[in-house]
Structure formats: structure tokens, C-alpha cells
Write an enzyme that holds these catalytic residues in place. Sequence first.
Site, mmCIF file in Angstrom:
data_model
loop_
_atom_site.group_PDB
_atom_site.id
_atom_site.type_symbol
_atom_site.label_atom_id
_atom_site.label_comp_id
_atom_site.label_asym_id
_atom_site.label_seq_id
_atom_site.Cartn_x
_atom_site.Cartn_y
_atom_site.Cartn_z
ATOM 1 N N LYS A 47 -12.735 5.299 9.284
ATOM 2 C CA LYS A 47 -12.282 6.804 9.092
ATOM 3 C C LYS A 47 -13.497 7.611 9.052
ATOM 4 C CE LYS A 47 -7.427 6.214 7.554
ATOM 5 N NZ LYS A 47 -6.531 6.417 6.419
ATOM 6 N N TYR A 98 -0.399 9.764 14.030
ATOM 7 C CA TYR A 98 0.399 9.656 12.734
ATOM 8 C C TYR A 98 1.635 10.383 12.801
ATOM 9 C CZ TYR A 98 -3.713 8.129 9.835
ATOM 10 O OH TYR A 98 -4.551 7.093 9.381
ATOM 11 N N THR A 124 -2.500 1.465 0.262
ATOM 12 C CA THR A 124 -2.865 2.804 0.736
ATOM 13 C C THR A 124 -3.698 3.669 -0.383
ATOM 14 O OG1 THR A 124 -0.848 2.659 2.153
ATOM 15 C CG2 THR A 124 -1.904 4.911 1.707
ATOM 16 N N ASN A 153 -9.711 7.100 2.108
ATOM 17 C CA ASN A 153 -9.381 5.559 1.964
ATOM 18 C C ASN A 153 -10.028 4.755 3.114
ATOM 19 O OD1 ASN A 153 -7.540 6.135 3.757
ATOM 20 N ND2 ASN A 153 -5.724 5.351 2.456
ATOM 21 N N HIS A 198 -8.225 2.543 8.450
ATOM 22 C CA HIS A 198 -6.943 2.277 8.926
ATOM 23 C C HIS A 198 -6.827 0.935 9.532
ATOM 24 C CE1 HIS A 198 -3.077 2.549 11.194
ATOM 25 N NE2 HIS A 198 -3.819 2.229 12.318
ATOM 26 N N GLU A 250 -0.662 1.312 19.083
ATOM 27 C CA GLU A 250 -1.795 1.862 18.474
ATOM 28 C C GLU A 250 -3.200 1.642 19.468
ATOM 29 O OE1 GLU A 250 -2.205 1.141 14.291
ATOM 30 O OE2 GLU A 250 -0.574 2.512 13.804
HETATM 31 P P1 GDP Z 1 -1.739 3.226 5.435
HETATM 32 O O1 GDP Z 1 -0.998 2.703 6.444
HETATM 33 O O2 GDP Z 1 -2.131 2.243 4.212
HETATM 34 O O3 GDP Z 1 -2.991 3.757 5.859
HETATM 35 O O4 GDP Z 1 -0.878 4.294 4.824
HETATM 36 P P2 GDP Z 1 0.200 5.249 5.556
HETATM 37 O O5 GDP Z 1 0.492 4.735 7.026
HETATM 38 O O6 GDP Z 1 1.224 5.326 4.641
HETATM 39 O O7 GDP Z 1 -0.574 6.643 5.517
HETATM 40 C C1 GDP Z 1 -1.525 7.093 6.383
HETATM 41 C C2 GDP Z 1 -2.752 7.494 5.753
HETATM 42 O O8 GDP Z 1 -2.335 8.845 5.342
HETATM 43 C C3 GDP Z 1 -3.193 7.050 4.839
HETATM 44 O O9 GDP Z 1 -3.948 5.986 4.835
HETATM 45 C C4 GDP Z 1 -4.008 8.117 3.944
HETATM 46 O O10 GDP Z 1 -5.057 8.436 4.531
HETATM 47 C C5 GDP Z 1 -2.857 9.239 4.228
HETATM 48 N N1 GDP Z 1 -1.800 9.557 3.053
HETATM 49 C C6 GDP Z 1 -0.877 8.680 2.870
HETATM 50 N N2 GDP Z 1 -0.043 9.104 1.709
HETATM 51 C C7 GDP Z 1 -0.972 10.135 1.420
HETATM 52 C C8 GDP Z 1 -0.818 11.092 0.145
HETATM 53 O O11 GDP Z 1 0.025 10.916 -0.717
HETATM 54 N N3 GDP Z 1 -1.836 12.034 0.050
HETATM 55 C C9 GDP Z 1 -3.043 12.125 0.682
HETATM 56 N N4 GDP Z 1 -3.998 13.074 0.729
HETATM 57 N N5 GDP Z 1 -2.953 11.274 1.955
HETATM 58 C C10 GDP Z 1 -2.116 10.379 2.081
HETATM 59 MG MG MG Z 2 0.134 3.306 8.275
#
Ligand code: GDP
Ligand code: MG
Length: 161
Positions: free
Chosen positions: A20, A60, A102, A123, A126, A137
Amino acid sequence: CQLYSSAVAGGCERTLVAVKPDGVQRRLVGEIIKRFEQRGFTLVGLKLLQASEGILAEHYHDLRRKPFYPALLRYMAAGPVVAMVWEGHNVVQTSRAMVGDTDSSQAKPGTIRGDLSVHISRNVIHASDSVEGAEREISLWFHSGELISWETSDQSHLFQG
Ligand code: GDP
Ligand code: MG
């Protein structure tokens, strides 16, 4: 990769990994590539790009109603990302384990997020979360002509089929 498709769970897969914008800014691209190479996965696609709003909205789509969604899209468009496709045995599940939770503050030491980041909002990486998600994707981020199928010479040292 077909070389070692076998009865062992997982099989030969591909997954989308993206460093990222925070990871690119923090010069973590080499560290992240190193971990996937050393684990035994094969790089089949790689590019640096400024992600468009369209690609990010599609990527997303499932999170579009979350409160953090607008900030997430701003974060992902804040600078270039390095998109990669990695191939290998059970790579989808294994790369999720390598990436970690995450929420970086909960991610275990030894994982990419657990070693290189402190907060869920930045974080660094991805990785696709399922084989079906990975296929979706990969076709979103790459044209088929950008992916190279090739055999590495170390397969027999990585896997017995
Ligand atoms: P991943 O698959 O582990 O990347 O997590 P998800 O698919 O649930 O979410 C996608 C991305 O959205 C995450 O990697 C974070 O960059 C962001 N994200 C998810 N949950 C949160 C949150 O509660 N707060 C914020 N600021 N960003 C979030
Ligand atoms: Mg995800």
C-alpha cells in the site's frame, strides 16, 4: 506450478498482494518481496501504479458501507502502490498468515503487519483472502498479458508432490 499439483490440501494457487502507499513511502517494498521469495513463492506479475478511484472502489466494493471507507480510498490513492501476483502451493492462505491480523496492533510479531506497522489505518499490505477473491482481484489489477507463467528450478526442493 502444475508440477506439484497433488492431493495435498491447497494446491497450486495465485494471489494478489499489494504494498500500500504507506509501505511504498516507507521503502518496505524490498523487505516484503524478500519474505515472499524466501518462503518459496514465485513472482508472476509486478507493477508500480497509481491506483485509480475506479479500481479501488471495485477492489473494496464489499466495504463500501463501512464508516472508514472514504478514508480507506483516500489512503489507497495517496501515492503509488506495488501490485504483485504470487504463485505457489496454498499461497492464498499462507500469505494471509504471513501478512497477519488486519489490525496491526493485534498482528503477531513475525508477520508483515506485526513487524512493520502499528495501526489498522496504515497496515502496509493487502493480500487476497480466498481463492475466488484472488481470481477477482488479479483480473482487476492485471491484464492477462502482464502475468508470466514460468517454472522455477527449485521446485523439487520446495515440495514433494
Ligand atoms: P484485510 O483483508 O486484512 O486487509 O482487511 P479488510 O478486508 O477487512 O479491510 C480492508 C482494509 O480496510 C484493511 O486492510 C485496512 O486498510 C482498512 N480497514 C479495515 N478495518 C478498518 C478500520 O476499522 N479502520 C480503518 N481506518 N481502516 C480499516
Ligand atoms: Mg480484505
